[in-house]
Enzyme design. Structure first.
Site, PDB file in Angstrom:
ATOM      1  N   GLU A  30      -2.875   9.468   7.043  1.00 49.57           N
ATOM      2  CA  GLU A  30      -1.441   9.193   7.188  1.00 49.57           C
ATOM      3  C   GLU A  30      -0.832  10.007   8.331  1.00 49.57           C
ATOM      4  OE1 GLU A  30       0.738   7.145   5.719  1.00 49.57           O
ATOM      5  OE2 GLU A  30      -0.786   6.192   4.460  1.00 49.57           O
TER       6      GLU A  30
ATOM      7  N   CYS B 116      -4.338  -1.024  -2.276  1.00 50.98           N
ATOM      8  CA  CYS B 116      -4.348   0.391  -2.668  1.00 50.98           C
ATOM      9  C   CYS B 116      -5.094   0.494  -3.983  1.00 50.98           C
ATOM     10  CB  CYS B 116      -2.915   0.905  -2.821  1.00 50.98           C
ATOM     11  SG  CYS B 116      -2.765   2.567  -3.506  1.00 50.98           S
TER      12      CYS B 116
ATOM     13  N   CYS C 193     -10.735   4.239  -1.663  1.00 49.22           N
ATOM     14  CA  CYS C 193      -9.344   4.340  -1.207  1.00 49.22           C
ATOM     15  C   CYS C 193      -9.289   3.593   0.116  1.00 49.22           C
ATOM     16  CB  CYS C 193      -8.941   5.804  -1.023  1.00 49.22           C
ATOM     17  SG  CYS C 193      -7.322   6.035  -0.234  1.00 49.22           S
ATOM     18  N   THR C 194      -8.294   2.750   0.304  1.00 43.42           N
ATOM     19  CA  THR C 194      -8.269   1.926   1.510  1.00 43.42           C
ATOM     20  C   THR C 194      -8.015   2.724   2.781  1.00 43.42           C
ATOM     21  OG1 THR C 194      -5.960   1.342   0.998  1.00 43.42           O
ATOM     22  CG2 THR C 194      -7.673  -0.240   0.362  1.00 43.42           C
ATOM     23  N   HIS C 195      -7.618   3.989   2.651  1.00 47.38           N
ATOM     24  CA  HIS C 195      -7.511   4.854   3.824  1.00 47.38           C
ATOM     25  C   HIS C 195      -8.896   5.243   4.360  1.00 47.38           C
ATOM     26  CE1 HIS C 195      -3.453   5.405   2.197  1.00 47.38           C
ATOM     27  NE2 HIS C 195      -3.094   5.929   3.352  1.00 47.38           N
TER      28      HIS C 195
ATOM     29  N   ASP D 275       0.851  -1.191   0.000  1.00 47.64           N
ATOM     30  CA  ASP D 275       0.000   0.000   0.000  1.00 47.64           C
ATOM     31  C   ASP D 275       0.882   1.234   0.000  1.00 47.64           C
ATOM     32  OD1 ASP D 275      -2.580   1.349   0.221  1.00 47.64           O
ATOM     33  OD2 ASP D 275      -1.934   1.906   2.227  1.00 47.64           O
ATOM     34  N   SER D 276       0.282   2.366  -0.312  1.00 48.36           N
ATOM     35  CA  SER D 276       1.010   3.632  -0.297  1.00 48.36           C
ATOM     36  C   SER D 276       1.327   4.074   1.122  1.00 48.36           C
ATOM     37  CB  SER D 276       0.185   4.717  -0.998  1.00 48.36           C
ATOM     38  OG  SER D 276      -1.025   4.940  -0.298  1.00 48.36           O
TER      39      SER D 276
END
Length: 276
Positions: free
Chosen positions: A153, A74, A185-187, A10-11
């Site tokens: 993040e 991601c 978005c996985t966030h 993932d990012s």
């Protein structure tokens, strides 16, 4: 020779939403997670760059940990690299977009589906393409929410300011007749409560990452890769290319699972493994 490990790339920390679900569904499996927080977010970057990063992350886990299956946790990296990684790697590779589309179609009653994601994912049009491929009469409303992933993040996902950012960003959806919204978005599932509060209880939220874990379980059975051996001392391995302390703090807060270790991975070491 491949180990019993499952890899997640993932990012940054967004893929924790998948790992959390995987820990519930697949308690016997060992996970290797690599979050590229030093180069996050991926959303604003061009697809060629994201593809190159995804290959670096994937190759590191394949070469260093001999993972048996890879999950691209991601959405932007799924758009940029899924097809090529499937062809390049000797193991099964799973993305998050198709599982999310299937779940949204199943959840929607009026066939009005919204998608919120990074600029890169929205500009690719991949969600709309896949949704309409499966059901042409669906109306899709797409909205880029570039502030969400950096906010997560930074660990700022419970503040009054975070709530205000989410509410303001989603105002564009107020006049749409949506009954289903894909968190593309996985966030975003980390701020799921803020999103639900902003759009109201009448819209169903779809988490493609959680749906991808269902597909992961099926793939493990299909390829006869499921680990049936219970290990009370099982330890998962997490890597970050960025701030280790912040990464671990979010992992501890979100995962509520202490059988893992977090290590920092220098970009130079990552690129060295990839022959760069």
């Amino acid at each position: 020779m491949y180990t019993d490990g499952i890899g997640f790339i993932d990012s940054g920390v967004g893929g924790f939403t998948l790992v959390k679900e995987a820990m519930k569904q697949l308690p016997n499996e060992q996970f290797y997670y690599l979050g590229d927080t030093a180069r996050s977010p991926y959303g604003p970057k061009d697809m060629a760059t994201v593809k190159a990063y995804a290959f670096e992350l994937a190759n590191y886990l394949v070469k260093n940990h001999q993972i048996k299956i890879l999950v691209i946790a991601c959405n932007t990296a799924t758009v940029a690299a899924l097809k090529d990684l499937k062809q390049a790697l000797p193991i099964p590779v799973l993305g998050v977009i198709l599982p999310g589309c299937r779940a949204a179609i199943k959840a929607s009653v009026n066939h009005q589906i919204g998608v919120i994601a990074t600029h890169g994912t929205i500009q690719s049009g991949r969600y709309e393409l896949e949704l309409k491929r499966k059901r042409p009469d669906i109306e899709v409303t797409s909205l880029a929410c570039p502030e969400f992933a950096p906010m997560v993040e930074a660990g700022d996902y419970r503040s009054v300011q975070a709530s205000s950012v989410v509410r303001t960003s989603l105002q564009a959806l107020e006049d749409q007749d949506l009954d289903t919204l894909i968190l593309g978005c996985t966030h975003y599932p980390i701020i799921k409560d803020l999103i639900q509060d902003s759009i109201g209880p009448g819209i169903s939220l779809v988490d493609p990452g959680a749906e991808a874990v269902n597909d992961l379980s099926v793939l493990l059975d299909y390829y006869d890769l499921t680990n049936d051996r219970f290990n009370p001392n099982l330890t998962h391995h997490f890597y970050t290319t960025g701030d280790k302390a912040r990464f671990k703090k979010i992992a501890d807060d979100w995962l509520d699972h202490h059988n893992y270790r977090v290590d920092h991975l220098n970009l130079e070491e990552l690129q060295e493994v990839n022959g760069r």
